[in-house]
Motif scaffolding. Structure first.
Motif, short mmCIF file in Angstrom:
data_model
loop_
_atom_site.label_atom_id
_atom_site.label_comp_id
_atom_site.label_asym_id
_atom_site.label_seq_id
_atom_site.Cartn_x
_atom_site.Cartn_y
_atom_site.Cartn_z
N GLY A 38 7.89 -7.87 -40.99
CA GLY A 38 7.21 -7.08 -39.97
C GLY A 38 7.87 -7.22 -38.61
O GLY A 38 8.69 -8.11 -38.38
N ALA A 39 7.48 -6.31 -37.70
CA ALA A 39 7.88 -6.43 -36.29
C ALA A 39 6.65 -6.69 -35.44
O ALA A 39 6.69 -7.49 -34.51
N SER A 40 5.55 -6.00 -35.75
CA SER A 40 4.30 -6.23 -35.01
C SER A 40 3.43 -7.15 -35.86
O SER A 40 2.47 -6.74 -36.48
N HIS A 152 7.87 -0.26 -33.02
CA HIS A 152 8.85 0.36 -33.91
C HIS A 152 9.68 1.43 -33.20
O HIS A 152 10.52 2.08 -33.81
N GLN A 160 1.11 2.69 -32.30
CA GLN A 160 2.23 2.42 -33.20
C GLN A 160 2.46 3.50 -34.26
O GLN A 160 3.60 3.91 -34.49
N ASP A 239 -2.59 3.86 -36.57
CA ASP A 239 -2.51 2.41 -36.44
C ASP A 239 -2.25 2.12 -34.97
O ASP A 239 -1.15 2.34 -34.48
N GLU A 282 -6.57 1.82 -37.62
CA GLU A 282 -6.20 0.43 -37.91
C GLU A 282 -6.01 -0.34 -36.61
O GLU A 282 -5.49 0.22 -35.64
N ASP A 309 -5.61 -5.17 -39.75
CA ASP A 309 -4.27 -5.61 -40.17
C ASP A 309 -3.99 -6.97 -39.54
O ASP A 309 -4.27 -8.01 -40.14
N LEU A 332 -6.09 -4.16 -44.56
CA LEU A 332 -4.71 -3.85 -44.92
C LEU A 332 -4.18 -5.02 -45.74
O LEU A 332 -4.41 -6.18 -45.38
N LYS A 334 -0.93 -6.79 -47.03
CA LYS A 334 0.51 -6.98 -46.94
C LYS A 334 0.84 -8.33 -47.56
O LYS A 334 0.53 -9.38 -46.97
N ARG A 363 5.98 -3.17 -44.81
CA ARG A 363 6.27 -3.66 -43.47
C ARG A 363 7.27 -2.71 -42.81
O ARG A 363 7.86 -1.86 -43.47
N SER A 364 7.47 -2.90 -41.51
CA SER A 364 8.44 -2.04 -40.84
C SER A 364 9.87 -2.38 -41.27
O SER A 364 10.74 -1.52 -41.26
N LYS A 385 0.19 2.61 -47.81
CA LYS A 385 0.82 2.93 -46.52
C LYS A 385 2.23 2.36 -46.54
O LYS A 385 2.40 1.15 -46.71
P1 PGA Z 1 4.86 -4.24 -39.08
O1 PGA Z 1 4.11 -2.86 -38.91
O2 PGA Z 1 5.38 -4.32 -40.45
O3 PGA Z 1 5.93 -4.20 -38.02
O4 PGA Z 1 3.82 -5.31 -38.79
C1 PGA Z 1 3.27 -2.32 -39.89
C2 PGA Z 1 1.83 -2.28 -39.44
O5 PGA Z 1 1.49 -2.71 -38.32
O6 PGA Z 1 0.97 -1.82 -40.20
#
Ligand code: PGA
Ligand code: ZN
Length: 425
Positions: A38-40, A152, A160, A239, A282, A309, A332, A334, A363-364, A385
């Motif tokens: 992920g980034a966020s 992103h 986002q 989101d 989200e 999330d 969510l 992940k 993920r991003s 998603k």
């Molecule tokens: P992330 O973004 O993978 O950078 O966390 C996806 C999301 O926020 O749903």
């Protein structure tokens, strides 16, 4: 019985290193899986172990890969690879920390998922069937990003993800058909406006807007331009990823140069829900704002899906706690937020217990790995998603779901909007 494990460094959709694992069972059955990133990220996520230092901006994963090849291999060789709970329990025990800081959730997840693939291959069946048996027939409603913002897109806009869902589509395939038209129409509109500037991390159009709401207006126009009816055939999901710009009850909207408190955020989002065909939001508030989450859910939870999330980080205990507070009505999911399939499934089981919806999410930072598609179908989650409708790390997932829909034939059922979370009243 697991007879062989191997980890290697491969590359993700951002050109960063990531961990791939292979697991082989005695008597045949090889599985392979790659950890996403992920980034966020939420602060409650399990650790994505990086080397730090200067190599590849600190993102190298030589330690995580070594953990797969040394400690993890030693711990899982000889285990029954078809017993996912046992494999995951061994991985959790070996790490021994709450956030998997010793071995890294990226190392652990790659092995957890590879073991699942190996078990399916051993049985000679697809992974979704291995996970869900003959009940695994529910094709998820896809949530597909049209504009990508926030972390992103260099924070070009604060929000986002501007996504669409097609609850009125007759099939998963038709939902993709409609999405393709909306995605194309949105690109054309951006081109006509002179603001077409490529795509963000997950393939959505670069969000060259002067306000966050402008993206919503453009999205509605794109749906119409595609010949589809906003709100009836195609609806909007957002989101907000509010943890990225909110903390301690203060929310800084950089694009618009203003700061809101929790009530201000709820007011802004409720206004959008009144004016646009939004069915899912989200992380409307930050991960540290459970009260805001509960207030938002009280205000709009009977009209829209409120998804946690960063707020829930795919953790069963947090889902139960949130339900007790009336915060959110969907989780969510992940897998790399926890590090094993078993823990991710526990979050989904907790969600079902408390009447929450679920969305399996990429993920991003992604790869060609399509495991999450099988999780969504195998676990009967009903929503998926994956990012946008461009870049093959995204399309690989959509295409895998198309193959499964075809393989299921008349047995398959498209979830449509039936699994969207709604707070119970
Ligand atoms: P992330 O973004 O993978 O950078 O966390 C996806 C999301 O926020 O749903
Ligand atoms: Zn999110």
């Amino acid at each position: 019985e697991i007879v062989f494990v191997h980890g290697r460094r491969v590359w993700d959709s951002r050109g960063r290193p990531t961990v791939e694992a292979e697991v082989m069972l005695a008597g045949g059955g090889v599985g392979r899986a790659i950890a996403p990133a992920g980034a966020s990220t939420g602060s409650g996520e399990a650790l994505d172990l990086r080397d730090g230092g200067t190599s590849f901006g600190g993102y190298d994963v030589t330690r995580a890969v070594a953990n797969v090849n040394d400690a993890i291999t030693e711990a899982v060789i000889g285990l029954d690879g078809t017993d996912q709970a046992a494999v995951d329990a061994a991985l959790i025990a070996l790490d021994g920390t709450p956030a998997k800081t010793r071995l890294g959730a990226n190392a652990i997840l790659a092995v957890s998922m590879a073991a699942a693939h190996a078990a399916a291959a051993h049985a000679g069946i697809p992974l979704y069937r291995h996970l869900g048996g003959h009940d695994a027939t529910l094709l998820p409603l896809p949530q597909i990003q049209i504009f990508g913002g926030g972390a992103h897109a260099g924070r070009r806009v604060d929000i986002q993800d501007f996504l669409i869902v097609c609850p009125a589509a007759a099939s998963f395939a038709q939902a993709l058909d409609w999405t393709a038209e909306v995605y194309r129409a949105a690109g054309k509109l951006m081109q006509e406006a002179g603001t077409l500037q490529g795509v963000a991390d997950e393939g959505g159009w670069w969000p060259a807007f002067t306000t966050n709401e402008q993206a919503l207006e453009m999205l509605v126009r794109a749906i119409e331009r595609a010949g589809l009816i906003p709100g009836q055939q195609v609806a909007i999901a957002l989101d907000i990823a509010a943890s990225e710009f909110g903390k301690g009850g203060r929310y800084r909207l950089g694009l618009e140069g203003r700061e809101l408190d929790s009530a201000g955020m709820i007011g802004m989002l409720t206004g959008w829900i009144d004016r646009y065909p939004i069915v899912s939001i989200e992380d409307p508030l930050a991960e540290d704002d459970a009260e805001g989450f509960a207030a938002f859910t009280r205000a709009v939870g009977d009209r829209v899906q409120v998804v946690g999330d960063d707020f829930l980080v795919s953790e069963a205990a947090r889902v139960r706690e949130a339900a007790a507070q009336g915060a959110a009505n969907a989780v969510l999911l992940k897998p790399n937020q926890r590090g094993t399939l078993t823990e991710t499934l526990a979050a989904w089981n907790a969600a079902k217990e408390v009447g929450y919806g679920g969305i399996v999410s990429a993920r991003s930072g992604e790869t060609e790995d399509v495991t999450i598609v099988h999780l969504a179908i195998g676990w009967g989650v009903g929503q998926l998603k994956v990012g946008s409708f461009a870049r093959s790390e995204r399309m690989a997932k959509w295409n895998e779901a198309l193959r499964i829909e075809e393989a299921l034939g008349p047995e398959g059922r498209f979830a449509g909007g039936s699994m969207l979370g709604r707070s119970r009243r």
